[in-house]
Design an enzyme around this catalytic site. Structure first.
Site, PDB file in Angstrom:
ATOM      1  N   TYR A   1      42.335  31.666  50.906  1.00  0.00           N
ATOM      2  CA  TYR A   1      42.062  33.430  50.841  1.00  0.00           C
ATOM      3  C   TYR A   1      42.315  33.906  49.629  1.00  0.00           C
ATOM      4  O   TYR A   1      41.682  34.627  48.951  1.00  0.00           O
ATOM      5  CB  TYR A   1      43.087  33.988  51.993  1.00  0.00           C
ATOM      6  CG  TYR A   1      42.806  35.413  52.031  1.00  0.00           C
ATOM      7  CD1 TYR A   1      41.769  36.130  52.903  1.00  0.00           C
ATOM      8  CD2 TYR A   1      43.809  36.395  51.376  1.00  0.00           C
ATOM      9  CE1 TYR A   1      41.798  37.325  53.049  1.00  0.00           C
ATOM     10  CE2 TYR A   1      43.661  37.981  51.263  1.00  0.00           C
ATOM     11  CZ  TYR A   1      42.525  38.310  52.375  1.00  0.00           C
ATOM     12  OH  TYR A   1      42.342  39.662  52.495  1.00  0.00           O
TER      13      TYR A   1
ATOM     14  N   LYS B   1      39.436  35.862  47.063  1.00  0.00           N
ATOM     15  CA  LYS B   1      39.741  36.908  46.544  1.00  0.00           C
ATOM     16  C   LYS B   1      39.825  37.163  45.199  1.00  0.00           C
ATOM     17  O   LYS B   1      39.216  38.134  44.523  1.00  0.00           O
ATOM     18  CB  LYS B   1      40.951  37.552  47.221  1.00  0.00           C
ATOM     19  CG  LYS B   1      40.736  37.924  48.832  1.00  0.00           C
ATOM     20  CD  LYS B   1      39.497  38.832  49.188  1.00  0.00           C
ATOM     21  CE  LYS B   1      39.671  39.172  50.288  1.00  0.00           C
ATOM     22  NZ  LYS B   1      38.462  40.047  50.967  1.00  0.00           N
TER      23      LYS B   1
END
Length: 266
Positions: A168, A172
């Protein structure tokens, strides 16, 4: 809710605003705020039933508020290149173009690196980063033709690193690099590209994280609030308001930026 008789601001009157992952959470709050300010919010989500429910909810809100906006929904897997191309072509054919794109769709598959399996790495990278590339590429041609556009990508405070979120965090962080690069490439065509990086926001995603670590959503939020200078966690509207700012003419000379919205946390 009763109408005050005062019309809300309509900064997005007659504009077409596409929001991915908009059936709930931050995406839904953003689509609602855009519609309240006059835009036609095109809700894109993977689940057709949730998409239809979100459109109905926004429609009911607009009927009460008499804002002049609207909502339209399309179910689409934004990690599928052919599905994205087809969906954006349908939007342009139906509405004549795209003024605003908000890339919000995302998932988590959290685990420590030694437990993180390749399918969970690939799923998060594809949904959270590749989908942004696909949707930006699909939307930019309409914006270039119009000589104007607003793209807002949703990153995360996790881009700075977060235990158990290697996939993640990497995705991002990639969103922020993509945002800065597209601002350079698309700026000459009147298109701004910015990112918003939320901290802890009370959504279904954070509730899932709480369950993963053996806590209730309330317990998890209380811990996060204690670590936040403002002593509360964020809510979807906190992020939607910043996204809508970036999408508006008020941010017409702001591009290539990532704004962290996290209650002052460091």
């Amino acid at each position: 809710m009763e109408s005050s008789g005062v019309k809300p601001s309509r900064r997005f009157g007659s504009q077409i605003a596409v929001v991915t992952g908009a059936a709930g959470g931050i995406g839904h709050a953003t689509a609602l705020r855009l519609a309240r300010e006059g835009a036609t919010s095109v809700i894109i989500d993977l689940d057709a039933q949730r998409t239809e429910a979100a459109v109905a909810a926004i429609g009911a809100d607009l009927e009460v508020a008499d804002s002049g906006g609207g909502a339209f929904g399309i179910a689409c897997d934004v990690s599928d290149s052919s599905a994205v191309e087809h969906t954006f072509a349908e939007i342009v054919a139906r509405f004549g173009g795209i003024d605003v794109l908000v890339n919000n769709a995302g998932i988590t598959r959290d685990n420590l690196l030694f437990k993180l399996e390749r399918p969970d790495w690939d799923a998060v990278m594809t949904t959270n980063l590749t989908s942004v590339y696909l949707c930006c590429r699909a939307a930019q041609s309409s914006m270039v033709d119009r000589g104007r556009g607003r793209i807002v990508n949703v990153s995360s405070r996790s881009a700075l690193g977060n235990r158990g979120q290697a996939n993640y965090a990497a995705a991002k962080a990639g969103v922020q690099g993509l945002t800065a690069t597209l601002a350079i490439e698309l700026g000459p065509f009147g298109i701004t590209v910015n990112a918003v990086a939320p901290g802890y926001i009370a959504t279904g995603m954070t509730a899932s994280t709480a369950r993963r670590v053996g806590l209730s959503a309330e317990e998890h939020m209380a811990i996060a609030a204690e670590r936040t200078p403002l002593r509360r966690v964020g809510v979807p509207d906190d992020i939607a308001s910043v996204i809508v700012f970036f999408a508006s003419d008020d941010a017409g000379y702001v591009s290539g930026q990532t704004l962290y919205v996290n209650g002052g946390a460091r």
